[in-house]
Design an enzyme around this catalytic site. Sequence first.
Site, PDB file in Angstrom:
ATOM      1  N   LYS A  13      45.958  43.602  40.681  1.00 39.17           N
ATOM      2  CA  LYS A  13      47.127  43.147  41.448  1.00 39.17           C
ATOM      3  C   LYS A  13      47.656  41.810  40.924  1.00 39.17           C
ATOM      4  O   LYS A  13      48.855  41.642  40.735  1.00 39.17           O
ATOM      5  CB  LYS A  13      46.774  42.993  42.941  1.00 39.17           C
ATOM      6  CG  LYS A  13      46.323  44.264  43.626  1.00 39.17           C
ATOM      7  CD  LYS A  13      46.197  44.080  45.128  1.00 39.17           C
ATOM      8  CE  LYS A  13      45.143  43.066  45.533  1.00 39.17           C
ATOM      9  NZ  LYS A  13      43.768  43.421  45.174  1.00 39.17           N
ATOM     10  N   ARG A  88      45.929  42.375  54.256  1.00 39.04           N
ATOM     11  CA  ARG A  88      44.630  42.971  53.922  1.00 39.04           C
ATOM     12  C   ARG A  88      43.946  43.571  55.140  1.00 39.04           C
ATOM     13  O   ARG A  88      42.838  44.106  55.017  1.00 39.04           O
ATOM     14  CB  ARG A  88      43.723  41.877  53.356  1.00 39.04           C
ATOM     15  CG  ARG A  88      43.353  42.043  51.886  1.00 39.04           C
ATOM     16  CD  ARG A  88      42.704  40.754  51.465  1.00 39.04           C
ATOM     17  NE  ARG A  88      41.853  40.847  50.339  1.00 39.04           N
ATOM     18  CZ  ARG A  88      42.105  40.222  49.173  1.00 39.04           C
ATOM     19  NH1 ARG A  88      43.219  39.555  49.011  1.00 39.04           N
ATOM     20  NH2 ARG A  88      41.233  40.281  48.216  1.00 39.04           N
ATOM     21  N   ARG A 127      34.437  39.580  34.426  1.00 42.57           N
ATOM     22  CA  ARG A 127      35.556  38.626  34.297  1.00 42.57           C
ATOM     23  C   ARG A 127      35.044  37.199  34.079  1.00 42.57           C
ATOM     24  O   ARG A 127      34.080  36.770  34.697  1.00 42.57           O
ATOM     25  CB  ARG A 127      36.401  38.660  35.576  1.00 42.57           C
ATOM     26  CG  ARG A 127      37.521  37.629  35.577  1.00 42.57           C
ATOM     27  CD  ARG A 127      38.579  37.946  36.578  1.00 42.57           C
ATOM     28  NE  ARG A 127      38.107  37.899  37.965  1.00 42.57           N
ATOM     29  CZ  ARG A 127      38.880  38.210  39.003  1.00 42.57           C
ATOM     30  NH1 ARG A 127      40.129  38.603  38.810  1.00 42.57           N
ATOM     31  NH2 ARG A 127      38.390  38.140  40.234  1.00 42.57           N
ATOM     32  N   ARG A 160      33.628  33.382  38.367  1.00 42.14           N
ATOM     33  CA  ARG A 160      33.903  33.056  39.763  1.00 42.14           C
ATOM     34  C   ARG A 160      32.701  33.459  40.608  1.00 42.14           C
ATOM     35  O   ARG A 160      32.106  34.500  40.373  1.00 42.14           O
ATOM     36  CB  ARG A 160      35.142  33.837  40.243  1.00 42.14           C
ATOM     37  CG  ARG A 160      36.444  33.115  40.006  1.00 42.14           C
ATOM     38  CD  ARG A 160      37.646  33.988  40.236  1.00 42.14           C
ATOM     39  NE  ARG A 160      37.641  34.712  41.516  1.00 42.14           N
ATOM     40  CZ  ARG A 160      38.674  35.455  41.950  1.00 42.14           C
ATOM     41  NH1 ARG A 160      39.758  35.568  41.216  1.00 42.14           N
ATOM     42  NH2 ARG A 160      38.615  36.066  43.109  1.00 42.14           N
ATOM     43  N   ARG A 171      32.752  42.786  48.592  1.00 39.84           N
ATOM     44  CA  ARG A 171      34.227  42.784  48.630  1.00 39.84           C
ATOM     45  C   ARG A 171      34.755  44.218  48.641  1.00 39.84           C
ATOM     46  O   ARG A 171      35.735  44.524  49.302  1.00 39.84           O
ATOM     47  CB  ARG A 171      34.786  42.019  47.419  1.00 39.84           C
ATOM     48  CG  ARG A 171      34.577  40.516  47.537  1.00 39.84           C
ATOM     49  CD  ARG A 171      34.782  39.816  46.219  1.00 39.84           C
ATOM     50  NE  ARG A 171      36.162  39.759  45.793  1.00 39.84           N
ATOM     51  CZ  ARG A 171      36.541  39.461  44.552  1.00 39.84           C
ATOM     52  NH1 ARG A 171      35.659  39.191  43.629  1.00 39.84           N
ATOM     53  NH2 ARG A 171      37.812  39.426  44.248  1.00 39.84           N
TER      54      ARG A 171
HETATM   55  P1  AMP Z   1      41.690  37.624  45.881  1.00 32.99           P
HETATM   56  O1  AMP Z   1      41.798  36.685  44.742  1.00 32.99           O
HETATM   57  O2  AMP Z   1      43.017  38.174  46.338  1.00 32.99           O
HETATM   58  O3  AMP Z   1      40.667  38.708  45.673  1.00 32.99           O
HETATM   59  O4  AMP Z   1      41.172  36.761  47.133  1.00 32.99           O
HETATM   60  C1  AMP Z   1      39.980  36.018  47.066  1.00 32.99           C
HETATM   61  C2  AMP Z   1      39.411  35.820  48.465  1.00 32.99           C
HETATM   62  O5  AMP Z   1      40.356  35.117  49.293  1.00 32.99           O
HETATM   63  C3  AMP Z   1      39.136  37.105  49.239  1.00 32.99           C
HETATM   64  O6  AMP Z   1      37.891  37.685  48.896  1.00 32.99           O
HETATM   65  C4  AMP Z   1      39.153  36.585  50.678  1.00 32.99           C
HETATM   66  O7  AMP Z   1      37.976  35.856  50.985  1.00 32.99           O
HETATM   67  C5  AMP Z   1      40.305  35.594  50.630  1.00 32.99           C
HETATM   68  N1  AMP Z   1      41.593  36.255  50.927  1.00 32.99           N
HETATM   69  C6  AMP Z   1      42.647  36.424  50.087  1.00 32.99           C
HETATM   70  N2  AMP Z   1      43.650  37.055  50.687  1.00 32.99           N
HETATM   71  C7  AMP Z   1      43.238  37.312  51.956  1.00 32.99           C
HETATM   72  C8  AMP Z   1      43.813  37.963  53.072  1.00 32.99           C
HETATM   73  N3  AMP Z   1      45.044  38.492  53.020  1.00 32.99           N
HETATM   74  N4  AMP Z   1      43.098  38.043  54.213  1.00 32.99           N
HETATM   75  C9  AMP Z   1      41.864  37.501  54.309  1.00 32.99           C
HETATM   76  N5  AMP Z   1      41.243  36.882  53.283  1.00 32.99           N
HETATM   77  C10 AMP Z   1      41.922  36.786  52.113  1.00 32.99           C
END
Ligand code: AMP
Length: 218
Positions: A13, A88, A127, A160, A171
């Site tokens: 994404k 989400r 990654r 990360r 996740r």
């Molecule tokens: P991402 O880089 O989009 O995978 O986001 C990294 C982390 O940020 C996720 O594993 C969540 O802990 C938090 N996060 C990002 N977007 C959301 C969301 N829309 N709702 C809740 N937590 C989020």
Amino acid sequence: MRIVLLGPPGAGKGTQAKVLSNNLKLAHLSTGDMFRDAVKSGSVAGKKLSEYMQQGLLVPDETVNEIITQKLKDESIQNNFVLDGYPRTLPQAVELDKFLKSNKIPLDYVIYMQASEDVVISRLTGRRVCEKCGYNYHIKNIPPKKSGICDYDGAELYQRKDDEEETVRRRWKVYSEQTALLIDYYAGKAILREVDGDLDVDALNKYLNALFQNENLS
Ligand code: AMP
């Protein structure tokens, strides 16, 4: 154009949102990036966020909704954005709908990037990120010329914390339990398009470009 990218972590994404944002001149709204910036700033709020993120858990809906609605109040963003990683959960999707409806700015597309568990686990655990410029590598698919070092600025690459295998598996579970149901939610609204997130970056990008070209013509 107002687009939501939906799909599991590791479906690509973030990468595709960057390309779409460049090609279609859209604001790229990534909640994950916003939270990582807050964590880097070392603020009290950032420390709290990092507890959720490091465990692979979702940040509470109220916090995420507040951040996104604040951004979307900006008129320069409202009509042209790609949302990456939001919504989400069902409450987030409902809140987003409420906000968009009251501002008369409907979504144009929700792109569901379907990806399989094995592909996602391998992509995320492999990654590596440049600590300076943030460029993403993969130990097998996109290796740097010199192991552990960024090709562009010579800075070190790191993994990360939330890309470690145990967290990646959590996740995926969180995605399956709390986010996947949004596919049905948006399918009911007839703005959902499905793409194959198992494709590599270039193939997926070609596919998305073609999709938008066709949609624009119709
Ligand atoms: P991402 O880089 O989009 O995978 O986001 C990294 C982390 O940020 C996720 O594993 C969540 O802990 C938090 N996060 C990002 N977007 C959301 C969301 N829309 N709702 C809740 N937590 C989020």
